[in-house]
Design an enzyme around this catalytic site. Structure first.
Site, PDB file in Angstrom:
ATOM      1  N   LYS A  23       0.908  -1.616   0.051  1.00  0.00           N
ATOM      2  CA  LYS A  23      -0.026   0.009   0.036  1.00  0.00           C
ATOM      3  C   LYS A  23       0.954   1.143   0.158  1.00  0.00           C
ATOM      4  O   LYS A  23       0.454   2.275  -0.822  1.00  0.00           O
ATOM      5  CB  LYS A  23      -0.979   0.051   1.219  1.00  0.00           C
ATOM      6  CG  LYS A  23      -0.229   0.154   2.538  1.00  0.00           C
ATOM      7  CD  LYS A  23      -1.451  -0.107   3.618  1.00  0.00           C
ATOM      8  CE  LYS A  23      -0.887   0.226   4.841  1.00  0.00           C
ATOM      9  NZ  LYS A  23      -0.097   1.583   5.319  1.00  0.00           N
ATOM     10  N   THR A  24       2.044   1.350   0.848  1.00  0.00           N
ATOM     11  CA  THR A  24       2.765   2.367   0.733  1.00  0.00           C
ATOM     12  C   THR A  24       3.434   2.868  -0.462  1.00  0.00           C
ATOM     13  O   THR A  24       3.449   3.850  -1.105  1.00  0.00           O
ATOM     14  CB  THR A  24       4.006   2.371   1.794  1.00  0.00           C
ATOM     15  OG1 THR A  24       3.463   2.115   2.874  1.00  0.00           O
ATOM     16  CG2 THR A  24       4.804   3.505   1.884  1.00  0.00           C
ATOM     17  N   ASP A 218      -3.871   7.440   4.817  1.00  0.00           N
ATOM     18  CA  ASP A 218      -3.389   5.895   5.400  1.00  0.00           C
ATOM     19  C   ASP A 218      -4.322   5.482   6.337  1.00  0.00           C
ATOM     20  O   ASP A 218      -4.534   6.331   7.377  1.00  0.00           O
ATOM     21  CB  ASP A 218      -2.027   6.148   5.352  1.00  0.00           C
ATOM     22  CG  ASP A 218      -1.200   4.803   5.180  1.00  0.00           C
ATOM     23  OD1 ASP A 218      -2.060   3.681   4.752  1.00  0.00           O
ATOM     24  OD2 ASP A 218      -0.130   4.542   5.525  1.00  0.00           O
ATOM     25  N   GLU A 219      -4.306   4.176   6.443  1.00  0.00           N
ATOM     26  CA  GLU A 219      -4.775   3.316   7.739  1.00  0.00           C
ATOM     27  C   GLU A 219      -6.256   3.902   7.991  1.00  0.00           C
ATOM     28  O   GLU A 219      -6.450   4.501   9.217  1.00  0.00           O
ATOM     29  CB  GLU A 219      -3.953   3.398   8.867  1.00  0.00           C
ATOM     30  CG  GLU A 219      -2.541   3.048   8.603  1.00  0.00           C
ATOM     31  CD  GLU A 219      -2.425   1.573   8.652  1.00  0.00           C
ATOM     32  OE1 GLU A 219      -3.654   0.802   8.571  1.00  0.00           O
ATOM     33  OE2 GLU A 219      -1.381   0.752   8.402  1.00  0.00           O
ATOM     34  N   GLN A 249      -7.784  -5.132   9.532  1.00  0.00           N
ATOM     35  CA  GLN A 249      -6.559  -4.612  10.601  1.00  0.00           C
ATOM     36  C   GLN A 249      -7.099  -3.368  11.407  1.00  0.00           C
ATOM     37  O   GLN A 249      -6.364  -2.738  12.024  1.00  0.00           O
ATOM     38  CB  GLN A 249      -5.388  -4.221   9.681  1.00  0.00           C
ATOM     39  CG  GLN A 249      -4.974  -5.450   8.958  1.00  0.00           C
ATOM     40  CD  GLN A 249      -3.550  -5.111   8.216  1.00  0.00           C
ATOM     41  OE1 GLN A 249      -2.673  -4.945   8.537  1.00  0.00           O
ATOM     42  NE2 GLN A 249      -3.694  -4.851   6.762  1.00  0.00           N
ATOM     43  N   ARG A 585       2.226 -10.761   9.922  1.00  0.00           N
ATOM     44  CA  ARG A 585       3.456 -10.217  10.288  1.00  0.00           C
ATOM     45  C   ARG A 585       4.725 -11.157   9.698  1.00  0.00           C
ATOM     46  O   ARG A 585       5.843 -10.694   9.434  1.00  0.00           O
ATOM     47  CB  ARG A 585       3.884  -9.980  11.587  1.00  0.00           C
ATOM     48  CG  ARG A 585       3.099  -8.916  12.307  1.00  0.00           C
ATOM     49  CD  ARG A 585       2.674  -7.607  11.575  1.00  0.00           C
ATOM     50  NE  ARG A 585       1.398  -7.770  10.911  1.00  0.00           N
ATOM     51  CZ  ARG A 585       1.104  -7.183   9.642  1.00  0.00           C
ATOM     52  NH1 ARG A 585       2.114  -6.159   9.472  1.00  0.00           N
ATOM     53  NH2 ARG A 585       0.362  -7.201   8.928  1.00  0.00           N
TER      54      ARG A 585
END
Length: 643
Positions: A23-24, A218-219, A249, A585
């Site tokens: 995503k970044t 973001d987020e 998330q 993770r």
């Protein structure tokens, strides 16, 4: 799909980005593409949640602009894309318009400690006993209300005659007076005041809407009411807003994050385009299959299915042990095996649901010579743990001035600096009668602790100190932070049980000595090349080749708060999302561990494995064989249990 998101230009865009789907990279290339399309860099805004994420995005954008020759003319800050956190954006806007709130552009920003101190002052000014009306609890209520765009005036009106809300309203009013007195704002004000500024001042709002024509957040699943409204006000009528996030998330509802913000985006912004990023570049297919199995049981989410072109990878290792000590040593043994196969310590992370779990792991790793680093506060450095141990040290040695200074007003008992100075000067007789009474009660408390310490088991001593000092009562607010502190005290009781076989005077000295030694050894382990220990919450946004998730037991993960009989449906779904975050993770190998017995608050409890384990297909898992690493004849062996 990344390219489709990156070349999108006008109108609202929702990017559902699963874990590890880049995503970044997508966001930064979207910013680059806008500039390629002729959008001035200064008209682009990107908001993240953490300074770390903002710094990473800034560096990536700068590198991309340099690579494609867009650095000319970007020497000055006002000419670049504005990239930062919600809070830094609030500071930026408010400093430019501080006069609207009667502030100067040099207004102070209170950190958590400063805000807590002011809240305690406000509680006392209202004539309330801080022991009965916890400043931290009231502060948490106020923080949540500010996050939902509530002002003290409106809260006071809506409180009516309700008892506790009336108390909160009174304290809140005092607190705002003190903030005004000090020309200061707290963290929550940075967003709340910015929303009020833009909402109530059309000209100012229009100027920022004109300046930032393309907005990225973001987020987005972690936004609260105030952050949601800030984004809406800045977007204006052009609706050029791009939000990135993943409902799966969302793990911060206890901080006020509202999962509905991302679920309702398409209704809030008519004509929005939605793009799913489902290809994962991080993990093996085995790990992703498990993650999909886990999260699909949730009902409040947007459907997606992670996949990868990476290899199938190794099966997920299940480690079953007798107790938490065996679990810690089993993990330590597996780490040694991974290192023997070439893994570096920094490639390994151990995740756990509650902070107190780090204690057994730290103890085992010290004995097994496993280099480690705890992200966050180490067990013996946690305030509540240090407070309990300081009470015991001061009880045994009333001349320990540093311990007395630490605990004299913990929890608040009305003994301030002046009284403390007279105590140290042996001049208590000059105090007023009320002050003399409080001091006498404090010395009596220390005397009782000493007497108890020399007669009773060490584990019972921790319980005694926790209760008699009022620390336990002060933490029974129901807030997650206080629940965590209580759990850490309970873990200290558990730790102390291993000293119960010794005579009381010898046992308490050994406990205090070991606690000090552990802290000293911790300070030697600042090397970055160390195994990382952290909560699952702290791991969000990170990735490691090898990940252990410890303590997968019913009521621990999923976690049941103290005092609750069962986990609610909403909390249950958030716990599942949290486990999904933990699993994703891992890049190469994932280990999941649980213990049949775990000692909590000095009591050994039989556990059933977490329901999350049964959600994973049997084809994805294998039981790990762990060689016993017993450290003494009295230790329980590491065993495998077939449930």
């Amino acid at each position: 799909m990344q390219r489709e998101a990156a070349v999108h230009k006008d109108g609202p865009l929702l990017i559902i980005a699963g874990a590890g789907t880049g995503k970044t990279s997508t966001l930064t290339h979207r910013i680059l593409n806008l500039i390629k399309e002729g959008v001035p860099p200064s008209e682009i805004l990107a908001i993240t949640f953490t300074n770390k994420a903002a710094k990473e995005m800034s560096i990536r954008v700068a590198n991309l602009l340099e690579k494609y020759g867009f650095t000319a003319g970007l020497r000055y800050e006002d000419a670049r894309p504005w990239i930062g956190t919600f809070h830094s954006l609030g500071v930026y806007v408010l400093r430019a318009h501080a006069h609207v709130f009667g502030l100067t552009k040099h207004f102070a920003i209170l950190d958590k400690s400063g805000a807590s101190s002011l809240m305690k002052e406000a509680v006392k000014a209202e004539g309330l006993d801080p022991k009965q009306f916890s400043p931290d609890r009231i502060g948490n209520v106020i923080s949540r209300q500010k996050g939902n765009l509530m002002t003290v005036e409106r809260y006071r009106t809506e409180a009516g005659n309700s008892y506790f809300p009336t108390i909160v309203a009174g304290v809140w009013g005092r607190y705002e007076e003190y903030l005004k007195r000090e020309k200061a704002l707290d963290f929550d004000d940075l967003i709340l005041k910015t929303v009020i500024l833009l909402r109530d001042n059309p000209e100012i709002r229009a100027s920022y809407q004109k300046r930032w024509r393309y907005i990225h957040i973001d987020e987005y699943q972690d936004t609260n009411g105030a952050q949601y409204e800030l984004a809406r006000l800045l977007t204006g009528t052009t609706k050029n807003i791009c939000v990135v996030g993943d409902a799966d998330q969302n793990v911060y509802s206890w901080r006020g994050a509202n999962i509905q913000n991302i679920l309702n985006f398409e209704q809030d912004y008519e004509g929005a385009q939605t793009i799913l990023l489902e290809e994962n570049y991080r993990s093996t297919q085995t790990i992703l299959t498990a993650a999909n199995d886990i999260i699909k049981k949730n009902t409040v989410r947007k459907e997606k299915n992670l996949y990868t072109k990476n290899s199938t990878g190794e099966k997920i290792g299940i480690i079953e042990t007798y107790d938490e000590g065996g679990e810690a040593r089993a993990i330590g043994q597996k780490i040694k095996e991974l290192r023997a196969d070439g893994a570096q310590p920094e490639d390994i992370a151990i995740l756990y649901r509650a902070n107190f779990q780090s204690r057994a792991l730290e103890e085992a790793f010290l004995l097994m010579d496993v280099p480690y680093q705890v992200l966050g506060v180490r067990f013996f450095e946690r305030k509540e743990v240090k407070d309990i141990l300081s009470f015991i040290r001061a009880g045994l040695n009333p001349d320990s001035l540093s311990d007395i200074k630490r605990i004299i007003d913990v929890p608040p008992r009305g003994i301030g600096k002046t009284t403390l100075a007279k105590m140290f000067a042996k001049d208590e007789a000059s105090l007023p009668p009320a002050g003399q009474k409080r001091v006498a009660e404090f010395w009596k408390l220390l005397s009782d602790i000493k007497e108890y310490a020399l007669l009773e088991k060490t584990s019972n001593l921790i319980k005694f100190v926790s209760e008699k000092t009022g620390i336990e009562a002060s933490l029974k607010t129901g807030h997650d932070d206080d629940n965590e502190r209580l759990e850490n005290i309970h873990e200290l009781v558990t730790l102390a049980t291993k000293y119960d076989i010794l005579p009381p005077d010898e046992a308490v000295e050994k406990l205090l000595g070991d606690a000090t030694l552990a802290s000293d050894q911790d300070s030697l382990m600042e090397s970055e090349n160390a195994v990382k220990l952290m909560t699952v919450h702290a791991s969000k946004g990170l990735e490691f080749p090898h990940v252990f998730v410890a303590g997968l037991e019913h009521d621990l993960f999923p976690h049941r708060r103290m005092g609750e009989k069962a986990v609610s449906k909403e909390d249950g779904e958030e716990e599942r999302r949290l486990f999904y975050v933990a699993v994703t993770r891992a890049k190469k190998k994932l280990f999941l561990s649980h213990a049949a017995v775990r000692t909590i608050f000095g009591e050994r409890r039989m556990n059933t494995p977490s329901e999350f384990l049964s959600d994973i297909s049997s084809e994805c898992v294998e039981h790990e064989h762990v060689t016993s690493t017993k450290k003494g004849d009295d230790d329980e062996p590491i065993i495998r249990i077939d449930w």
